[in-house]
Write an enzyme that holds these catalytic residues in place. Structure first.
Site, short mmCIF file in Angstrom:
data_model
loop_
_atom_site.label_atom_id
_atom_site.label_comp_id
_atom_site.label_asym_id
_atom_site.label_seq_id
_atom_site.Cartn_x
_atom_site.Cartn_y
_atom_site.Cartn_z
N GLU A 296 -0.18 17.11 -42.44
CA GLU A 296 -0.72 18.34 -42.99
C GLU A 296 -0.92 19.35 -41.85
OE1 GLU A 296 -0.31 18.43 -46.26
OE2 GLU A 296 -2.40 18.56 -46.88
N LYS B 261 -26.57 37.31 -46.56
CA LYS B 261 -25.37 37.52 -45.77
C LYS B 261 -24.40 36.34 -45.97
CE LYS B 261 -23.87 39.06 -41.22
NZ LYS B 261 -24.24 39.37 -39.84
N ASP B 262 -24.95 35.12 -46.01
CA ASP B 262 -24.12 33.94 -46.27
C ASP B 262 -23.53 33.98 -47.68
OD1 ASP B 262 -24.45 32.94 -43.77
OD2 ASP B 262 -25.86 31.35 -44.30
N HIS C 122 -32.09 23.33 -35.76
CA HIS C 122 -33.39 23.92 -35.97
C HIS C 122 -34.34 23.69 -34.79
CE1 HIS C 122 -33.36 24.95 -40.49
NE2 HIS C 122 -32.17 25.09 -39.98
N SER D 126 -30.38 29.18 -33.87
CA SER D 126 -28.99 29.58 -33.64
C SER D 126 -28.84 30.25 -32.28
CB SER D 126 -28.54 30.57 -34.71
OG SER D 126 -28.55 29.97 -35.97
#
Lengths: 237, 406
Positions: free
Chosen positions: B284, B240-241, B212, B216
């Site tokens: 894994e 959108k998320d 922040h 972004s």
């Protein structure tokens, strides 16, 4: 044949089409009961299935009384008031399946040093478990000419290294099915593997049922979110 | 901060504890570039994955017994007798895989679009620390069911520390809490597996604070210049998320309900047995590329250094890539090498799951060499040829000749 190369040899396991593997498929209850009969009459001589309780047999469609009578044929040991002495009582539906041997050493002593594995999870514990266990049960053949078989072991086409301690368990007509299904060796192998698949994942039917509802919800919900997203973003240039 | 909320209770609280101001800042005042593409969904997906893992993990911990004689049985009891225990465990088990998928995509989005570059170096470094903590957490979590792969995986990985000169052996004994992997090992792994996710949460919070500070990055990799370059986070990126989360959950539920053992190793359904080694010990899938790097070096210490080095090199990334252009979008040659890097990492993953002999070893070495060359040689060299001449003036301005279009 050296141990290393024998174990690393790639063995083609024949594919079988199973009635319970699709996203909407349940277990065939008649097959489960046939498989249970084979397990009780053949496998359970040497193999335990200790993670199952007798009460779980309700999934196979057995009545409460039938389950009580199946359980009561097994004997479990218990101690009174925490004392050291063990007493025997008939098993109850709430008990776990009793194993054929009291401990690992006893199992090995009775089986020429080899340990018959517990079968509760065998289908999940082997790669391609369904096809593999079925192939193994059908894979007993006479030893090839050049193959050096160790004494006490048996030749099996599909076992890694081809030498297995378990003698051929199924021959066909080992049991008589209550529902009149002919007990060919293929039928027996398929049914007992189906039973073992249920034993390894008794949650399968509920899992798929909830899964289908969840997927329907999520797809509709996501489409609504997409429509909302388009609407909200309409004016962003 | 002006507390001009219409609700008087909200105003009263906010005056004393400015949580609502903070939320408003995050949702409305926080300007977000309007051109973020769907690759920018994976940050929020990673946060949600972490929440899913913590919630399902706490439910599992209520029913799990961290003891060598009872761990496997307690997991099977969860699967069979705990109400919806199978669902909780399958969510947690597959949640780990999906968390790594999401985080790996999030990382390579950052690598491609240059999100690690100034002024976001600390944001990037915090992210790499989160990755390291995730790996430690996932490794210890995989040990808890105490199956064959749990035990032997733990044996292989903890033994790596014996490569440390002088104190190696003592270090391994200290990690184990004894002279072999036993109950004290399982106990501490359980405790740390429960602790680490909360450390991850705190670093995620720092990651967000750092994010922040400058906001972004975006697909063009250029800074925000004009107000019309940005839109408020809410409702634009919340919706959108949310849509991205819906798609994620469809895939996740598909695996949990219809192929819950897809990512798993059958051997881990065999109770651990210190006397019987599995034929092939494999970690894994999300560790396979690192495992391939480890095994590609013929020297034990060298292998361990390379494996950890493959992550340390990510920490140095902001200083290895000195190109003034952030986004790979405007770097033609970079794109080719980046594409090869992706193929290279997938190849390492494949090779990590194969026995280490013959051609597999040769390819592992080549792939390892490229991995390090990309960061240590290719990026520093490429940096010298890039110029910021061709960048668009702003996010809202149509682009000049870019993309190789005349």
């Amino acid at each position: 044949m050296s141990g290393e190369s024998a174990v690393d040899e790639h063995i083609n396991i024949p594919h079988h089409s199973w009635s319970h593997t699709g996203p909407f498929d349940n277990f065939d209850k008649a097959a489960l009961r046939r498989g249970f009969l084979i397990f009780q009459n053949v496998c359970s001589t040497c193999h335990g299935i200790q993670r199952l309780a007798y009460r779980n047999l309700a999934d196979l469609g057995y009545s409460e009384n039938k389950i009580k009578s199946i359980a009561s044929e097994a004997k479990v040991l218990y101690n009174k008031n925490g004392g050291l002495e063990l007493y025997e009582r008939p098993a109850l539906p709430s008990d776990k399946f009793t194993s054929p041997f009291p401990n690992e050493q006893a199992a090995r002593d009775a089986n020429g040093g080899s340990l018959p594995p517990d079968l509760s999870l065998i289908i999940k514990a082997r790669p391609n478990g369904l096809d593999y266990v079925r192939a193994l049960l059908l894979g007993y053949e006479s030893t090839p000419m050049k193959f050096n078989l160790m004494s006490g072991l048996h030749y099996n086409t599909y076992f890694p290294g081809h030498q297995i301690a378990m003698p051929q368990p199924l021959y066909g007509d080992d049991v008589t099915f209550e529902d009149g299904t002919p007990s060919s060796i293929e039928q027996e192998a398929e049914d007992v593997v189906t039973f073992l698949a249920w034993a390894a994942m008794p949650e399968m039917e509920e899992r798929k049922r909830i899964g289908v509802i969840t997927m329907i919800f999520l797809v509709i919900f996501t489409l609504l979110l997409y429509a909302t997203k388009r609407r909200i973003w309409k004016n962003v240039k | 901060m002006a507390a001009n909320f219409s609700n008087s209770l909200v105003r009263w609280i906010d005056h004393r504890l400015p949580v609502f101001s903070y939320l408003r800042h995050a949702a409305y005042d926080y300007p977000t570039p309007k051109n973020l593409n769907y690759w920018w969904n994976f940050g929020s997906l990673a946060g949600i994955s972490l929440a899913i893992m913590i919630v399902s993990g706490i439910a599992l911990a209520m029913n799990y017994t961290p003891h060598v004689n009872h761990a496997f049985d307690s997991v099977e009891r969860i699967m069979r007798d705990v109400n919806y225990g199978w669902l909780i465990r399958y969510i947690h088990m597959n949640g780990a895989s999906f968390f790594f998928i999401v985080v790996y995509i999030h990382i390579f989005r950052g690598v491609y679009f240059g999100s690690y570059k100034s002024p976001r170096e600390l944001l990037w470094i915090l992210g790499v620390i989160i990755l390291l903590l995730m790996m430690a957490t996932a490794f210890m979590g995989y040990v808890l069911p105490w199956g064959q792969m749990s035990f032997w995986g733990a044996t292989v990985i903890t033994n790596l520390f014996s490569a440390v000169p002088l104190i190696g052996e003592s270090l391994v004994t200290w990690l184990w809490g004894g002279f072999s992997i036993d109950n004290p090992t399982l106990n501490r792994f359980f405790v740390l597996h429960y602790l680490f996710p909360f450390i991850i949460v705190s670093i995620v919070l720092l990651h967000i604070v750092a994010l922040h500070r400058f906001g972004s990055n975006n697909p063009l990799g250029i800074d925000i210049k004009y107000p019309n370059d940005t839109i408020p986070f809410h409702p634009y990126y919340t919706i959108k998320d949310a849509y991205g989360l819906g798609v994620f959950l469809i895939l996740f539920a598909g695996v949990v309900f219809f192929a819950p053992n897809f990512f798993g190793e059958p051997d881990n359904y065999i109770p651990s047995n210190p006397l019987s080694t599995p034929l092939h010990i494999v970690p894994e899938w999300y560790f396979l590329p690192f495992y391939a790097i480890l095994r590609s070096i013929p020297d034990k210490l060298g292998g361990v250094i390379s494996m950890f080095g493959s992550i340390v090199v990510l920490l140095l990334l902001p200083w290895l890539d000195r190109s003034p252009v952030r986004s790979g979008h405007f770097r033609g040659v970079f794109k080719i090498f980046f594409g090869i890097l992706l193929i290279d990492i997938v190849a390492l993953g494949y090779l990590g799951g194969k026995p280490s002999r013959g051609m597999y070893v040769i390819f592992s070495r080549l792939a390892t060499a490229y991995y390090f060359a990309y960061f240590l040689v290719i990026l520093p060299v490429l940096s010298k040829f890039d110029s910021s001449r061709l960048l668009p003036k702003s996010i809202s301005t149509p682009m000049p000749e870019v993309n190789g279009i005349e």
